[in-house]
Design an enzyme around this catalytic site. Structure first.
Site, mmCIF file in Angstrom:
data_model
loop_
_atom_site.group_PDB
_atom_site.id
_atom_site.type_symbol
_atom_site.label_atom_id
_atom_site.label_comp_id
_atom_site.label_asym_id
_atom_site.label_seq_id
_atom_site.Cartn_x
_atom_site.Cartn_y
_atom_site.Cartn_z
ATOM 1 N N GLU A 147 0.816 -1.220 0.000
ATOM 2 C CA GLU A 147 0.000 0.000 0.000
ATOM 3 C C GLU A 147 0.849 1.270 0.000
ATOM 4 O O GLU A 147 0.633 2.173 0.815
ATOM 5 C CB GLU A 147 -0.958 0.000 1.201
ATOM 6 C CG GLU A 147 -2.014 -1.074 1.104
ATOM 7 C CD GLU A 147 -3.161 -0.874 2.083
ATOM 8 O OE1 GLU A 147 -2.963 -0.212 3.106
ATOM 9 O OE2 GLU A 147 -4.260 -1.394 1.816
ATOM 10 N N GLU A 172 -6.722 -7.880 -0.435
ATOM 11 C CA GLU A 172 -7.302 -7.778 0.912
ATOM 12 C C GLU A 172 -8.800 -7.513 0.841
ATOM 13 O O GLU A 172 -9.224 -6.376 0.611
ATOM 14 C CB GLU A 172 -6.618 -6.657 1.711
ATOM 15 C CG GLU A 172 -5.182 -6.986 2.051
ATOM 16 C CD GLU A 172 -4.515 -5.945 2.938
ATOM 17 O OE1 GLU A 172 -5.204 -5.296 3.744
ATOM 18 O OE2 GLU A 172 -3.287 -5.776 2.795
HETATM 19 C C1 GAL Z 1 -4.425 -2.675 5.011
HETATM 20 C C2 GAL Z 1 -3.004 -3.174 5.182
HETATM 21 C C3 GAL Z 1 -2.982 -4.438 6.024
HETATM 22 C C4 GAL Z 1 -3.797 -4.248 7.267
HETATM 23 C C5 GAL Z 1 -5.200 -3.825 6.899
HETATM 24 C C6 GAL Z 1 -6.096 -3.584 8.081
HETATM 25 O O1 GAL Z 1 -4.476 -1.374 4.580
HETATM 26 O O2 GAL Z 1 -2.427 -3.434 3.928
HETATM 27 O O3 GAL Z 1 -1.675 -4.788 6.330
HETATM 28 O O4 GAL Z 1 -3.182 -3.279 8.034
HETATM 29 O O5 GAL Z 1 -5.151 -2.633 6.205
HETATM 30 O O6 GAL Z 1 -6.253 -4.724 8.800
#
Ligand code: GAL
Length: 697
Positions: free
Chosen positions: A158, A229
């Protein structure tokens, strides 16, 4: 040996497109004996891949000393996935965010002269490359071209969230990172999420990814849409209510993504697990349950069963989906959108009702369907396969905690001495004419740091007033002449700003008589930040803990010399382990109930149950707990009164407002013996008679 590549529709393995259904299981957040079961359950739930970040901060806690044992035995983790026929998506970072201490960076990086993290800084790039090369060589046999399960690798994480801070230097950095990754020749495609550089596939992170697809394909017509994600829940913070997301909403978002042309999705997290020890980042709870499909203890939830139904359908129609072009949306008169995928005489239709509030009745190919609000209906050959908003009652799981037998032996106690007495500190005390932030003394080997000063209160300054600490973090306990005066009140702010003094100021009401007093402040770190934005416009190296500002009494700054001592006597003497025999434990419970800075110990026999175990820490306030010398994590009964971040609202709802943030703490089976030693360090004061051993059903 398998060749992994991709085309505009999907990731390909030996030229065949695959539909990727993946779930994140972070190896340090469970114990090695749990991995196989977690992965078996994932497979049963229709996943064909698992994903993990790589935790540089734990593998190299001390510079140049590498650890791949126990929970860090990533080869065993990869081997287990391989044996079960699961692909692996390996997100190497080494910046990973992940609610983990320092976002995955070892804290010693802060001490390397001239370093700036995550930008075009030679010192950082050198350290980072050294680790990434070593790591990739270590796991090289597990990359797909060498016969292993790893089919995708991620570098950075990110970067899009911080790129604005670094401008051109940031762009150069990202390009160099991608070039370095390429030079490692791991033989699988590199991905980067939210922000990317040439040579990598940019992937999506979101609660809902389908609204991003049109832009994605416009930007990357030759690449597949991969969702690294999909957050099926959210993490919890001390002092805030528990975050949840409904199974229906997660299934809706997943189905909607595949309808819109996505071909790879990873649930972050599929199994959240536990932030053992002091591994959580700032403000993050010890539980990393995440309201994930497999709960903290690895048990299936309603969400898992519900998603498993969807996965089976998607896997059954995978060839139809990946071998067709992205469907053209067809808007039906009722406002519903249909997406149709057909191949070799087989068809899968997604009827999507995106309206949040309105159910719709539609006619489609001669049949009528009821579409609940915000739902996707999957249809094949006129048969309704599933509606994402309908959870089958037989899949509803209602987890409970049950008190385990045998019970705990009566607690005994020992009070942590104050640092002014005979005291063997972790590091020699430092004398300074002003307070200095603690990480440079503790090197994050302990949460604790004492700041002690002598105050001379003049008659005109005596009386009731406010003692103000400007520039202090995170939780502090204040003592005057050995008496407890006050403690930080939760909730704390998640994203603070180093340039906004109010973010780091704490105030305590007290009464000081004229004359000399000893002020002792115990600063307790709550984990190191996970990203730059948690400090305002600052690089992560600027992270600070302890006290580094001004002491103010009744509005007047006090200039006093400080004696700064890192760590607790009890930690140094390992009273939670073999050192327990060296201190004199007292049994008179009444005397110690509610006392601050109290070590408590109890013993118990191995419980007979096979179910996962937890500790109910009701009655305690805040501290750290150890089982047989192993740290199970920080605990804090802070009531969940904080207001959640508004951007979570469309997907996440809250539960347990005003209740202790985390009442139950996972006790891993592998850490148990026939006879067990449980030790708590209680900072504020507690009543351990309410503590219970429980199991999860
Ligand atoms: C994303 C990040 C993850 C984790 C997630 C929230 O933005 O890439 O590592 O932090 O948010 O759980």
């Amino acid at each position: 040996m398998p060749k992994v590549s991709y085309d505009h529709r999907a990731v390909t393995i030996d030229g065949r497109r695959v539909l990727l259904l993946s779930g994140a299981i972070h190896y340090p957040r469970s114990t090695p004996d749990m991995w196989r079961l977690l992965m078996e359950r994932s497979k049963e739930a229709g996943l064909n891949a698992i994903e993990t970040y790589v935790f540089w901060n734990f593998h190299e806690r001390r510079r140049g000393v590498y650890d791949f044992s126990d929970r860090l035995d990533i080869r065993r983790y990869l081997q287990t996935a391989h044996e079960l026929g699961l692909y692996v998506i390996l997100r190497i970072g080494p910046y990973i965010c992940a609610e983990i201490n320092y976002g995955g960076f070892p804290v010693w990086l802060r001490d390397v002269p001239g370093i700036q993290l995550r930008t075009d800084n030679e010192v950082f790039l050198r350290e980072k490359e050294k680790w990434v090369r070593l790591f990739c060589d270590y796991v090289r046999p597990y990359f797909a071209p060498n016969g292993g399960p790893i089919i995708l690798a991620q570098i950075e994480n990110e970067y899009g969230n911080v790129a604005w801070m670094y401008g051109e230097a940031g762009e150069r950095y990202l390009r160099r990172v991608a070039e370095m990754a390429e030079s490692l020749q791991v033989g699988v495609p590199w991905v980067m999420c939210k922000g990317s550089a040439p040579g990598t596939i940019e992937t999506l992170n979101a609660f809902y990814a389908h609204p991003l697809l049109d832009d994605y394909f416009a930007k990357y017509p030759d690449k597949p849409a991969l969702w690294t994600e999909h957050w099926p829940g959210w993490y919890d913070l001390w002092g805030y209510p528990h975050n949840r997301r409904t199974p229906e909403d997660v299934a809706y978002a997943a189905a909607r993504f595949f309808a819109g042309g996505g071909t790879g999705m990873n649930y972050y997290m599929w199994h959240g697990g536990t932030n053992f020890d002091r591994e959580a980042c700032y403000l993050q709870t010890t539980s990393y349950d995440y309201d994930a499909p497999l709960d903290e203890y690895g048990l299936p939830t309603t969400k898992m069963y519900h998603l498993a139904r969807l996965h089976r359908i998607l896997q059954e129609y995978a060839p139809v989906l990946v071998e067709s072009e992205r469907a053209t949306p067809e808007v039906l008169p009722e406002g519903v959108t249909a997406y149709t995928y057909s191949r070799d005489g087989r068809t899968l239709v997604f009827l999507c009702n995106d309206d949040e509030a309105k159910a719709v009745r539609v006619s489609y190919e001669g049949r009528r369907y009821n579409l609940p609000p915000k739902s996707v209906t999957l249809i094949a050959a006129g048969t309704l396969l599933m509606n994402t908003a309908q959870v089958e009652p037989r899949y509803i799981v209602e987890p409970r905690m049950v008190i385990a037998d045998p019970n705990l032996s009566p607690f005994q106690w020992w009070v942590e001495p104050s640092p002014s007495e005979t005291y063997t500190p972790l590091h020699p005390p430092v004398l300074s004419d002003k307070p200095v932030e603690q990480l440079q003394f503790t090197h994050d080997e302990t949460d604790y740091c004492w700041y002690v000063a002598k105050l001379m209160v003049l008659p005109d300054q005596a009386g009731a007033g406010v003692l103000e600490l400007q520039a202090v973090a995170d939780v502090v306990h204040v003592f005057v002449d050995g008496q407890f005066v006050g403690t930080t009140q939760p909730p704390l702010i998640e994203d603070r700003d180093l340039d906004d003094p109010e973010s780091f100021t704490q105030r305590f009401q007290t009464n000081l008589t004229a004359g000399e007093h000893t002020l002792a402040i115990l600063c307790c770190a709550l984990g190191v930040i996970k990203g730059d934005w948690m400090l305002g416009k600052h690089n992560m190296v600027d992270e600070r803990k302890g006290f580094w500002g001004t002491l103010i009494w009744r509005g007047e700054p006090l200039q006093v010399p400080w004696r700064i001592t890192a760590g607790l006597q009890g930690e140094h003497g390992r009273v939670y382990a073999e050192g327990s025999a060296l201190v004199k434990w007292e049994s008179s419970l009444e005397v110690a109930r509610g006392k601050p800075l109290c070590w408590w110990k109890t013993e118990f026999e191995r419980p007979k149950t096979d179910a996962p175990l937890a500790l109910d820490l009701s009655g305690m306030t805040k501290g750290i707990a150890w089982l047989n010398g192993r740290c199970i994590g920080r605990y804090w009964m802070a009531p969940g009164t904080g207001k959640p971040s508004p951007w979570l609202a469309p997907a996440v709802y809250q539960e347990g407002e005003g209740q202790p943030t985390q009442r139950y703490y996972h006790l891993p089976k592998e850490w148990l013996r026939d006879r067990n030693l449980l030790v708590l360090f209680e900072e504020v004061g507690g009543d351990p008679t309410q503590v219970r051993l429980c199991y999860r059903v």
